[in-house]
Motif scaffolding. Structure first.
Motif, PDB file in Angstrom:
ATOM      1  N   ASN A 141       0.832  -1.212   0.000  1.00  0.00           N
ATOM      2  CA  ASN A 141       0.000   0.000   0.000  1.00  0.00           C
ATOM      3  C   ASN A 141       0.861   1.254   0.000  1.00  0.00           C
TER       4      ASN A 141
ATOM      5  N   LYS B 205       3.926   1.553  -1.065  1.00  0.00           N
ATOM      6  CA  LYS B 205       4.605   1.654  -2.357  1.00  0.00           C
ATOM      7  C   LYS B 205       3.633   2.186  -3.425  1.00  0.00           C
ATOM      8  N   TYR B 206       2.403   1.711  -3.314  1.00  0.00           N
ATOM      9  CA  TYR B 206       1.380   2.124  -4.280  1.00  0.00           C
ATOM     10  C   TYR B 206       1.097   3.620  -4.148  1.00  0.00           C
TER      11      TYR B 206
ATOM     12  N   GLN C  23       3.660   5.611  -5.681  1.00  0.00           N
ATOM     13  CA  GLN C  23       3.560   5.595  -7.145  1.00  0.00           C
ATOM     14  C   GLN C  23       2.465   6.549  -7.629  1.00  0.00           C
ATOM     15  N   ILE C  24       1.341   6.561  -6.921  1.00  0.00           N
ATOM     16  CA  ILE C  24       0.168   7.321  -7.376  1.00  0.00           C
ATOM     17  C   ILE C  24       0.299   8.825  -7.120  1.00  0.00           C
TER      18      ILE C  24
END
Lengths: 271, 163
Positions: free
Chosen positions: A5, A7-8, A11-12
């Motif tokens: 989560n 890392k996501y 990224q977002i």
């Protein structure tokens, strides 16, 4: 899972920030904030882009010629035959020219000097929709908005945006373009517009009007518009009825393929 | 230093795309080379530099094609967001990536078309033409990104576990 989560999110979040920045740029662009940047990049890259564009066109033409080599031989034969008949027409024209000159002198008329000066220009680039082109002359050379752009006696378009070093030309094939035209050998007059689906078209031709295929489409001075009369735009390629309407539309084949020409002329006003 | 080199390269790529390739006509205007290269770089590197290049590349494409500055980069980032969301939903390594690419790349071309349509009022003709271009570009991105990863395997191992 938490690691994923985290890392996501990493990224977002940058994507959302950049997207937001892009929309800010769009807003600034709408109030013409970036005009000075357009001018600077234009001046810095004009020559390079112009050379690259010409190289691309030459390369594309080379491939086209290689692909069409079989038909070129046959075309060459036909052209030779046409050349012979043109020689005879040329001879006739020579006689007529001399006759015309003599008549003019006799009547004491003078050919009025045109009030425009041609400025030679090269194409720098085209837009993604191929409706507009950028050319390598601008305000520094005296080009102004609404100047006509031609190749020989063929109408290509009209100048819509002028910068010091370059100009944007709206081609006749543009959806936004409307050119008053007449068709040779007929009484047809109308407005020529561009269309993505059908290319160049003339709308609202009355059903009883006859138009020959391959008839020349010329600019007309109808309505006293921007365009001088007598410039060639193209040739009638087909005439079709419009479903549920009494009118017909004519499709027009452009007289010149813009991608095959190396230079064009802007007709700037002498005043 | 990487940012300066990247900026120079991306501006050069934009100039080549908007002048040389427009003159060449074979792939102009539908196959957006700059988009394909940037997306492939993003997938194989997944770095802040790739996002920066997306941003700068989009701006220069807009400047050279006489468009509203920011439209192309906004389109880039919308398709990147779609890609990121899809790789979250389909986390399988290669098939998931390809599926996400197919959808996001097609979206890119559709958004481009809708934007052009909005600006130039060209009607809906040719809308379906953009789906094959989206799929073709997605396949190019897919193979190009794996080629980059193959040529630079160390970075690839470190960065490839996206989504």
């Amino acid at each position: 899972m938490n690691l994923n989560n985290e890392k996501y999110k990493q990224q977002i979040i940058p994507l959302i920030i950049y997207l937001f920045l892009s929309f800010v740029l769009v807003s600034l662009s709408m109030v013409r904030f970036f005009d000075p940047i357009y001018l600077i990049t234009d001046a810095l890259t004009k020559n390079l882009r112009s050379s690259l564009y010409v190289t691309g066109v030459d390369l594309a033409n080379t491939f086209t010629y290689i692909g069409n080599s079989n038909t070129l031989i046959q075309d060459n034969k036909k052209l030779k035959q046409e050349l012979y008949s043109l020689h005879s027409i040329q001879a006739q024209n020579y006689l007529l020219t001399n006759e015309n000159k003599a008549l003019s002198e006799q009547l004491g008329t003078m050919v009025k000097s045109s009030n425009v000066t041609p400025v030679m220009a090269e194409i720098i680039s085209t837009t993604t929709t191929s409706d507009y082109i950028t050319i390598g002359v601008g305000g520094n050379e005296g080009v102004a908005n609404n100047n006509i752009v031609v190749y020989k006696n063929i109408l290509l378009g009209i100048v819509t945006d002028v910068r010091p070093e370059s100009s944007v030309v709206q081609l006749v094939s543009s959806k936004d373009s409307s050119v008053p035209v007449s068709v040779s050998g007929s009484q047809v007059q109308g407005i020529l517009t561009g269309s993505v689906e059908s290319g160049l078209i003339i709308n609202d031709i009355l059903p009883d009007e006859t138009v020959d295929q391959n008839a020349m489409v010329l600019t007309s001075s109808l309505g006293g518009g921007l365009y001088p009369s007598g410039l060639l735009v193209g040739y009638i390629s087909s005439i079709q009825p419009v479903t549920s309407q009494p009118f017909k539309i004519a499709q027009v084949k452009p007289a010149v393929d813009i991608s095959t020409i190396d230079y064009l002329f802007v007709l700037k006003n002498k005043s | 230093m990487k940012y300066v080199t990247g900026t120079i390269l991306i501006v050069a790529l934009c100039i080549i795309y908007t002048s040389f390739l427009t003159g060449l006509r074979f792939i102009f205007p539908w196959f957006n080379v700059v988009y394909v290269c940037l997306f492939a770089y993003y997938i194989s590197r997944e770095s802040k530099l790739s996002l920066y290049l997306f941003f700068i590349g989009g701006i220069f494409l807009d400047i050279f094609t006489i468009s509203q500055v920011g439209f192309t980069s906004a389109n880039f980032f919308i398709s990147l967001l779609i890609y990121a969301l899809l790789t979250r939903i389909f986390p399988a390594e290669r098939s998931g990536k390809l599926l996400s690419l197919l959808v996001s790349s097609t979206c890119f071309y559709l958004i481009s078309y809708i934007t052009l349509n909005f600006i130039t009022n060209h009607g809906i003709a040719g809308l379906l033409l953009y789906i094959p271009w989206g799929i073709a570009s997605a396949l190019c991105i897919f193979f190009l990104s794996f080629t980059i990863s193959f040529l630079f395997p160390v970075n690839h191992e470190r960065k490839i576990s996206i989504g």
